[in-house]
Scaffold this active site. Structure first.
Site, PDB file in Angstrom:
ATOM      1  CG  ASN A  28      -5.330  -9.400   3.230  1.00 53.38           C
ATOM      2  OD1 ASN A  28      -6.121  -8.502   3.484  1.00 53.38           O
ATOM      3  ND2 ASN A  28      -4.086  -9.170   2.827  1.00 53.38           N
ATOM      4  CG  HIS A  73      -0.511 -14.721   5.894  1.00 52.75           C
ATOM      5  ND1 HIS A  73      -1.187 -15.554   5.021  1.00 52.75           N
ATOM      6  CD2 HIS A  73      -0.499 -13.499   5.296  1.00 52.75           C
ATOM      7  CE1 HIS A  73      -1.543 -14.863   3.946  1.00 52.75           C
ATOM      8  NE2 HIS A  73      -1.147 -13.611   4.099  1.00 52.75           N
TER       9      HIS A  73
END
Ligand code: DGP
Length: 124
Positions: free
Chosen positions: A92, A105
């Site tokens: 995201n 991440h």
């Protein structure tokens, strides 16, 4: 670009202020189990460097960090036994994605059939 927040939750995990369930670590990368798992295997892979998003990482990280990061992603999937059955990675990035933690991440998800990539009431 949004500046890096040293108080984000993954920065605290990297400093050891918050415990985590580590599955892999090297000089450039930490990988640990997501606290709210969405699949039997749900691992977060993060660079140790201070990057807000995949765009920031792609633009500013060194070649060694980039290689270490993506190699870790594929090695972890293999080590977790996900390669044969298949798995999904998600990164995201920014507001529209709903990114909650502003430290780059990748989610590795697997261990069951994951269904459609997006489930949304909004049409494309
Ligand atoms: P994202 O929405 O892509 O920014 O995902 C952030 C993920 O981080 C979310 O799936 C939950 C996870 N998470 C949040 N806080 C913690 C924590 O303290 N420990 C762990 N292991 N995961 C966390």
């Amino acid at each position: 670009m949004v500046s890096y927040d040293d108080n984000n939750i993954f920065a605290k995990i990297l400093r050891g202020d918050i415990p985590n369930d580590t599955v892999f670590e090297d000089d450039h990368v930490l990988a640990f189990r997501d606290i709210s798992a969405q699949a039997p295997v749900h691992i977060l892979v993060i660079p140790k460097g201070k990057y807000v998003s995949v765009s920031d990482f792609g633009a500013a990280a060194g070649a060694e960090e980039v290689t270490a990061f993506w190699r870790a992603v594929s090695n972890i999937a293999e080590d977790q036994g996900l390669s044969e059955g298949g798995f999904r990675i998600i990164a995201n990035s920014g507001l529209n994605s709903g990114q909650e933690v502003p430290h780059f991440h990748v989610h590795i998800l697997g261990g069951r059939a994951l269904g459609p990539m997006l489930r949304s009431s909004e049409a494309a």
